[in-house]
Write a protein that holds these residues in place. Structure first.
Motif: not given
Length: 271
Positions: A226-233
Motif C-alpha cells: 500500500v501507498g497511502a496517506g500522502f497528506s497533501g505533499h
C-alpha cells in the motif's frame, strides 16, 4: 533574506517586517496533468493495461495470488499494489479490516486570482517569469501557491480543512463561505494585487495522524503493498514511490530507510 529584501526583489510581495524569506533558485512547479499523461503513456508503452471506473466487487488474497472481481471482469495477479488516494481508507476497511491504517480524507479548496496591477517593468506582478512558487507560514495557518501561468495566481491553505467522506463530499467550491474568503484574506495581506477571483476548486488531502506517508506491505501477505496517506505533499514523490512499491512486491532490495512510513507505527494505538 529580510522582508524588505524580498519586497525589493518581488515588488508584489508584502511581508511583515519580522518575517524572513528563503528562496531556492532550484525550486519549481510540476504541471500535474502533464505529469500524469507522461506517466500513463510510459506505462502503456511498457505493456500496462488501463481500466477505469467502477468499484471492486470481490477480493480474495491467497498466498502468491490475488483475485478480484471488477465491473464483470475476473482479474488474477501475483501482486496487488493499493494506491487509491482519498479512497484508500474505505477500501482498506472493507477488504483488509485487520490492517489498521488511519487515513482520513480532508476537503480542501484552492483558487486562482488575477493580478489587477502591473509592476515597474509593466508586467503583472505575479507572472511566472518573474515570481516564484511560494509557501508562507502565518499565525493563522500555512498557505502555498504558484505564480500566474496564464489563469491567475494559485493559492491554497495547506493546514486545516474539513474531514469528509470521498463519496459524499461537497465538491462545490462555494458550498462554504470560507471556501474563498480565507484565501482572499491571505492574498490581501501578502499578495495584495492578486485580487480578481477567476475560479475555485475542491480537492482532497488524505491525512495520517502524523502527516507522514504509509508505504508498507501487508503483515501477512508480502505480495500486497500500500501507498497511502500522502497528506497533501505526496505528488512530487510519485516516481520514487512507484519504484519503491514495485520493489516491495517484487521482493527486490529497497535502497531507502522506510521505517518512518511503516503502518506498524500505530500498532500500539489499536491494542
Amino acid at each position: 533574506m529580510t522582508a524588505a529584501e524580498a519586497a525589493e526583489r518581488w515588488p508584489g510581495l508584502r511581508l511583515p517586517d519580522e518575517y524572513a524569506a528563503l528562496f531556492d533558485p532550484l525550486g519549481g512547479v510540476l504541471f500535474s496533468e502533464r505529469c500524469l499523461e507522461a506517466l500513463k503513456a510510459a506505462s502503456l508503452r511498457q505493456g500496462a493495461t488501463l481500466l477505469i471506473g467502477g468499484p471492486v466487487r470481490e477480493l480474495q488474497v491467497r498466498p502468491g495470488e490475488v483475485v478480484l472481481e471488477w465491473e464483470g471482469r475476473r482479474l488474477v495477479a501475483e501482486n496487488l499494489v493499493i494506491t487509491l488516494g482519498a479512497g484508500a481508507g474505505t477500501f482498506l476497511r472493507r477488504w483488509f479490516p485487520e490492517w489498521r491504517i488511519p487515513v482520513q480524507p480532508i476537503r480542501k479548496t484552492v483558487a486562482w486570482f488575477r493580478c489587477s496591477h502591473r509592476g515597474p517593468s509593466d508586467a503583472p506582478y505575479y507572472r511566472a517569469d518573474g515570481f516564484p512558487g511560494y509557501l508562507v507560514e502565518t499565525d493563522e495557518g500555512t498557505y502555498y501557491g504558484f505564480p500566474d501561468f496564464g489563469e491567475g495566481v494559485k493559492v491554497g491553505r495547506h493546514d486545516g480543512g474539513e474531514p469528509c467522506d470521498m463519496e459524499s463530499v461537497n465538491r462545490n467550491f462555494h458550498a462554504r463561505p470560507q471556501d474563498q474568503q480565507v484565501l482572499r484574506d491571505f492574498l490581501g495581506r501578502f499578495l495584495p494585487y492578486a485580487n480578481e477571483f477567476q475560479r475555485g476548486s475542491v480537492c482532497l488531502y488524505t491525512m495520517t495522524p502524523d502527516e507522514h506517508f504509509v508505504v508498507d506491505t501487508h503483515p501477512e501477505y508480502a505480495h500486497v503493498a500500500v501507498g497511502a496517506g500522502f497528506s497533501g505533499h505526496g505528488f512530487k514523490f510519485a516516481i520514487v514511490m512507484g519504484d519503491i512499491l514495485a520493489r516491495m512486491v517484487e521482493h527486490e532490495e529497497i535502497p531507502y530507510d522506510l521505517s518512518p512510513f511503516r503502518a506498524s507505527r500505530w500498532a500500539s494505538d489499536s491494542q
